[in-house]
Scaffold this motif. Structure first.
Motif, PDB file in Angstrom:
ATOM      1  N   GLN A 206      82.532  -1.353 -71.962  1.00  0.00           N
ATOM      2  CA  GLN A 206      82.323  -2.231 -73.129  1.00  0.00           C
ATOM      3  C   GLN A 206      82.508  -3.687 -72.760  1.00  0.00           C
ATOM      4  O   GLN A 206      81.750  -4.556 -73.195  1.00  0.00           O
ATOM      5  N   LEU A 207      83.534  -3.958 -71.951  1.00  0.00           N
ATOM      6  CA  LEU A 207      83.762  -5.335 -71.499  1.00  0.00           C
ATOM      7  C   LEU A 207      82.582  -5.828 -70.670  1.00  0.00           C
ATOM      8  O   LEU A 207      82.122  -6.957 -70.840  1.00  0.00           O
ATOM      9  N   VAL A 208      82.097  -4.994 -69.762  1.00  0.00           N
ATOM     10  CA  VAL A 208      80.945  -5.364 -68.931  1.00  0.00           C
ATOM     11  C   VAL A 208      79.746  -5.673 -69.819  1.00  0.00           C
ATOM     12  O   VAL A 208      79.068  -6.691 -69.634  1.00  0.00           O
ATOM     13  N   MET A 209      79.526  -4.826 -70.815  1.00  0.00           N
ATOM     14  CA  MET A 209      78.396  -5.036 -71.712  1.00  0.00           C
ATOM     15  C   MET A 209      78.544  -6.366 -72.464  1.00  0.00           C
ATOM     16  O   MET A 209      77.587  -7.127 -72.586  1.00  0.00           O
ATOM     17  N   PHE A 210      79.757  -6.659 -72.940  1.00  0.00           N
ATOM     18  CA  PHE A 210      80.000  -7.912 -73.663  1.00  0.00           C
ATOM     19  C   PHE A 210      79.674  -9.115 -72.777  1.00  0.00           C
ATOM     20  O   PHE A 210      78.937 -10.017 -73.175  1.00  0.00           O
ATOM     21  N   PHE A 211      80.200  -9.108 -71.573  1.00  0.00           N
ATOM     22  CA  PHE A 211      79.983 -10.264 -70.692  1.00  0.00           C
ATOM     23  C   PHE A 211      78.508 -10.388 -70.294  1.00  0.00           C
ATOM     24  O   PHE A 211      77.993 -11.490 -70.170  1.00  0.00           O
ATOM     25  N   MET A 212      77.831  -9.263 -70.119  1.00  0.00           N
ATOM     26  CA  MET A 212      76.403  -9.315 -69.787  1.00  0.00           C
ATOM     27  C   MET A 212      75.609  -9.940 -70.921  1.00  0.00           C
ATOM     28  O   MET A 212      74.754 -10.794 -70.697  1.00  0.00           O
ATOM     29  N   LEU A 213      75.904  -9.531 -72.159  1.00  0.00           N
ATOM     30  CA  LEU A 213      75.182 -10.067 -73.315  1.00  0.00           C
ATOM     31  C   LEU A 213      75.445 -11.547 -73.489  1.00  0.00           C
ATOM     32  O   LEU A 213      74.536 -12.332 -73.731  1.00  0.00           O
ATOM     33  N   VAL A 214      76.694 -11.946 -73.368  1.00  0.00           N
ATOM     34  CA  VAL A 214      77.064 -13.350 -73.557  1.00  0.00           C
ATOM     35  C   VAL A 214      76.419 -14.203 -72.471  1.00  0.00           C
ATOM     36  O   VAL A 214      75.875 -15.271 -72.752  1.00  0.00           O
ATOM     37  N   ALA A 215      76.441 -13.733 -71.243  1.00  0.00           N
ATOM     38  CA  ALA A 215      75.849 -14.485 -70.133  1.00  0.00           C
ATOM     39  C   ALA A 215      74.356 -14.676 -70.378  1.00  0.00           C
ATOM     40  O   ALA A 215      73.810 -15.757 -70.186  1.00  0.00           O
ATOM     41  N   ASN A 216      73.689 -13.654 -70.879  1.00  0.00           N
ATOM     42  CA  ASN A 216      72.268 -13.728 -71.147  1.00  0.00           C
ATOM     43  C   ASN A 216      71.966 -14.726 -72.254  1.00  0.00           C
ATOM     44  O   ASN A 216      71.039 -15.514 -72.166  1.00  0.00           O
ATOM     45  N   PHE A 217      72.806 -14.727 -73.288  1.00  0.00           N
ATOM     46  CA  PHE A 217      72.634 -15.626 -74.419  1.00  0.00           C
ATOM     47  C   PHE A 217      72.719 -17.082 -73.964  1.00  0.00           C
ATOM     48  O   PHE A 217      71.898 -17.908 -74.316  1.00  0.00           O
ATOM     49  N   ILE A 218      73.693 -17.377 -73.133  1.00  0.00           N
ATOM     50  CA  ILE A 218      73.866 -18.749 -72.657  1.00  0.00           C
ATOM     51  C   ILE A 218      72.639 -19.182 -71.860  1.00  0.00           C
ATOM     52  O   ILE A 218      72.116 -20.264 -72.030  1.00  0.00           O
ATOM     53  N   GLN A 219      72.157 -18.286 -71.010  1.00  0.00           N
ATOM     54  CA  GLN A 219      71.026 -18.606 -70.162  1.00  0.00           C
ATOM     55  C   GLN A 219      69.779 -18.928 -70.983  1.00  0.00           C
ATOM     56  O   GLN A 219      69.028 -19.822 -70.648  1.00  0.00           O
TER      57      GLN A 219
END
Lengths: 157, 151
Positions: free
Chosen positions: B25-38
Motif C-alpha cells: 500500500q505504501l509503495v502504491m501511494f508513493f507511486m501515485l503521488v510521484a506520478n501526479f507531481i510529474q
C-alpha cells in the motif's frame, strides 16, 4: 507459507511460496519512492481576469455586478528585480517618487476609506521579479484592496 | 503459513502477510503521488509565498497549467517553449487549447476556462506578462497566479 493437499491415498504435498524475494523487492521499491519523494508545498491562488483590449491590464477579483469604481494606479519602478520607487495616481490625490517602503505606501493609501469601491492597477516596470510582484499584491490585499490589476509600464514613462 | 504452538516442536514462522499488505500500500501511494507531481508541476519552479493567497479547495472544472521558469521558458503540457525563438508559438498553442475546449466541452466552458500560471519567484514581470497577453490573445479571460500559502 504452506498448504496441504490430499487426493485419495496420495501422500501429503507441501507447497511453499517463497515470499522473501518479493518482500525484498517491495522494500527496495519502498525505499526508492521514499527517498525520491518530494512533497509539493501547499499552493494558493490569486484569481485575476486577463486584460481587456481597452484597459491593457489584468484585473484581480472583478466585480460581477460591474459596479463603477474609482480607479487608482500604483506605478512601480524596479531596479535589480526589487521595487525602487512608487508613484500613486488617483481621482482624489496623486503622489510621486515614494520610497520603496510598503508601510509608507499603505499609509498613503489609507486616505481611501471605501477600499471595496476602489480598483487599483499596478503599472509595473519589466524587471520587477514575480516574487516582488506577489509581495506587493499580497500587502495591498491584506490592507483591504482586493480588486487589483496588473499592466506593463506605459511607454511614456 | 503455519504456526507452531505449545511444545510440539513445530517450526515458528512470523506472519508476514499484514506487513506485506502495508508495504505494498505504501509503495502504491508513493507511486501515485510521484506520478501526479510529474504530470502537473514543473520541479524547476520555486513559487513565492503569499499570506493572502487562497488555498485551493477544489480544482477548476477546466484549466490549463502554464509554468514559467526563471529564464522565461514556458513549460506547457510537457513541452518547453522558448519565447525568444518563436514569440507567436505560445499564442498558437494556447489558441489550439482554447479551440479544443470549445469543441470538446462547449463554448461556455471555454469562456470559463482558467489558465493557472505558476511562475518562478525570480522570473521578471515582463516574462510573466507576455504569457498573460498570449493567453488573452488566445481567447482565455481568467487567470490564477499561484503562490505558496504562508507567512
Amino acid at each position: 507459507m504452506s498448504s496441504r493437499k490430499r487426493r485419495g491415498n496420495s501422500p501429503a504435498v507441501e507447497v511453499y511460496i517463497p515470499i522473501t524475494p518479493m518482500l525484498d523487492m517491495t522494500f527496495q521499491l519502498l525505499f526508492y519512492f521514499v527517498s525520491t519523494f518530494n512533497p509539493v508545498p501547499v499552493e494558493g491562488q490569486i484569481s485575476m481576469k486577463l486584460p481587456t483590449e481597452n484597459t491593457g491590464g489584468a484585473v484581480l477579483n472583478p466585480d460581477p455586478l460591474q459596479e463603477k469604481k474609482d480607479n487608482y494606479t500604483v506605478v512601480i519602478y524596479a531596479e535589480g528585480g526589487d521595487y525602487k520607487l512608487f508613484d500613486l495616481k488617483g481621482p482624489s490625490f496623486s503622489k510621486e517618487s515614494l520610497p520603496p517602503d510598503l508601510n509608507r505606501l499603505r499609509d498613503e493609501l489609507n486616505v481611501i476609506t471605501s477600499k471595496d469601491k476602489v480598483s487599483m492597477t499596478l503599472e509595473i516596470q519589466d524587471n520587477l521579479t514575480y516574487a516582488k510582484l506577489i509581495q506587493i499584491m499580497d500587502y495591498l490585499r491584506q490592507a483591504g484592496f482586493m480588486e487589483l490589476g496588473v499592466s506593463g509600464m506605459s511607454k511614456e514613462r | 503459513m503455519s504456526h507452531g504452538a505449545g511444545g510440539g516442536g513445530g517450526v515458528e514462522e512470523p506472519n508476514l502477510t499484514p506487513l506485506l499488505d502495508l508495504v505494498l500500500q505504501l509503495v502504491m501511494f508513493f507511486m501515485l503521488v510521484a506520478n501526479f507531481i510529474q504530470q502537473d508541476f514543473s520541479a524547476e519552479i520555486r513559487l513565492p509565498t503569499a499570506v493572502s493567497a487562497k488555498p485551493i479547495t477544489a480544482r477548476e472544472p477546466t484549466f490549463i497549467l502554464v509554468n514559467v521558469t526563471s529564464q522565461g521558458e514556458v513549460v506547457l503540457e510537457n513541452r518547453t517553449l522558448k519565447y525568444e525563438k518563436d514569440p507567436a508559438q505560445i499564442t498558437t498553442i494556447m489558441s489550439d487549447q482554447y479551440k479544443r475546449i470549445q469543441r470538446v466541452e462547449g463554448k461556455d466552458r471555454a469562456e470559463q476556462a482558467t489558465v493557472i500560471l505558476r511562475a518562478d519567484a525570480a522570473t521578471s514581470f515582463d516574462k510573466v506578462y507576455r504569457v498573460m497577453k498570449a493567453c488573452k490573445a488566445a481567447g482565455f479571460s481568467k487567470v490564477q497566479l499561484r503562490a505558496k500559502v504562508g507567512g
